[in-house]
Design an enzyme around this catalytic site. Sequence first.
Site, short mmCIF file in Angstrom:
data_model
loop_
_atom_site.label_atom_id
_atom_site.label_comp_id
_atom_site.label_asym_id
_atom_site.label_seq_id
_atom_site.Cartn_x
_atom_site.Cartn_y
_atom_site.Cartn_z
CD GLU A 114 -2.88 1.28 0.06
OE1 GLU A 114 -3.83 0.42 0.14
OE2 GLU A 114 -2.50 2.15 -0.65
N GLY B 3 13.65 19.27 2.61
CA GLY B 3 13.55 17.80 2.65
C GLY B 3 12.60 17.19 1.87
CD GLU C 136 15.57 10.87 -2.57
OE1 GLU C 136 16.58 10.61 -2.96
OE2 GLU C 136 14.71 10.16 -2.45
CE LYS D 15 5.17 7.27 -5.46
NZ LYS D 15 5.46 8.99 -5.19
#
Length: 446
Positions: A147, A205, A208, A223
Amino acid sequence: MATSPETSADGPPDKPDNSAVVNIGLMGFGVVGTGVAAHILGSNFSMADVTGRTVNLKKVLVRDASLTRDVELPAGVLTTNAEDILTDPDIHIVVEVMGGTDPAENYIKQALSSGKHIVTANKEVMAKLGPELMTLARQNNANLLFEASVGGGIPIVGCMMNELAANDIRSIRSIINGTTNYILTKMAHEGTAFKEALGEAQALGYAESDPTNDIEGIDASYKLTILASLAYRRSFQPSEVYCEGISKLEPQDFRYAEELGYAIKSLAIANLEEGAVQLRVYPALVPAEHMLAKVDGVYNAVEVDGSLCGPVLFHGMGAGRAPTTSAIIGDVVEAVRKMGSNSPLLEPHNGTELTVRPIGDLVSRYYVRLEVADHPGVLAQIAQILGDGQISIAAVLQRDTHPETESAEIVITTHPAREQSMQNALKAMTDLPQVKRVSNTLRIEE
Ligand SMILES: NC(=O)c1ccc[n+]([C@@H]2O[C@H](COP(=O)([O-])OP(=O)(O)OC[C@H]3O[C@@H](n4cnc5c(N)ncnc54)[C@H](OP(=O)(O)O)[C@@H]3O)[C@@H](O)[C@H]2O)c1
């Protein structure tokens, strides 16, 4: 679809597991792993209440045991040896939150092969190897739950597998990369340039130090591959997703889009038409009144259009320690509940044979921004090229003129046209001496 607890199609016989204590091996103790560990160790949510069993964090794997962590583990739990988890017969569920494919892929395979259940947040592994791993899980009467691999805290994977399973999925349109959505929101609302917005995302943050996977659409393509494989029950590969990043966008694109009544969003889209699926990730113009246009910042959204349920919109936090922990703990609860019952997994290969339609066959409306010589007759030449390609113009904007360089900026929107015709027309426009630059081309998703 259910398999009897005593038999299995092509794997070892089931061993109903009724242990009162379920042991977890956690692989990875970073942003997500610490959230998961804190939750299992904490008392704010009793796993026993919802599963009827005690859930115990037995081992936690890291690379570097000397690092200071912000979650304290009981003595003897931390390890740098994966075998402490993989070969321990008392560990029932492995939660993989290391990331990357190496060594995560091998650890997952090893755990599944010995009948351990896997919960993973690893979109790269699931996008590239999901169907193979699902088969391995089935052969070993193990569960493979993922999930957290799409949409962080948004419960989209489980819904695609269960609640929406009765539907033929017409389309999935989604914003599934929070970093890009944060950058695009900054550019749209504050007029920030791309590089500056990326720098801010990194400082906060959200991005990256190497942001390539996010800004070039690679993360979203992983995804989308997972969602499309679930929706169409066929194993797609990330390489089948047409992918464009957001780094070519400039502040004026957002100004023009707004003037035309649109927002710019990086969309991940899968749709089924005439037996073929089209998979694509790119920045596109979305009508300002559409719900996807209002998804801002690091939020994610997935709109699924099903044959029975119609359009359903999922919206929520797509990343971060707490939302991702929510998805993982939900999967752990499901894995514990399913233990011993051999609940069947969704089969990846039992969908109808579907082809992937090439991007050149896409039919879309387009937004084209051009820098041209500020001379009479240029627009007529561009209109001629578009006309030759059977592309009709919907609107033309000419706003910024630069007397010092004798150039002007023109924005053209088109009625629906074939992508290949549009690409041919763009090439012909680039060859015109009066066209200094085709600055940007975006699709308009109505
Ligand atoms: N962060 C999010 O918001 C988010 C959201 C959804 C999904 N995910 C997915 O969740 C996974 C983990 O993400 P994260 O942000 O938590 O990563 P992270 O902060 O970099 O943590 C990775 C952890 O894995 C450990 N690790 C990495 N390689 C290892 C190896 N070869 N052997 C042993 N331990 C190893 C690291 O150990 P050390 O601590 O010793 O270095 C670290 O504890 C990824 O698949 C990511 O895509 C993350």
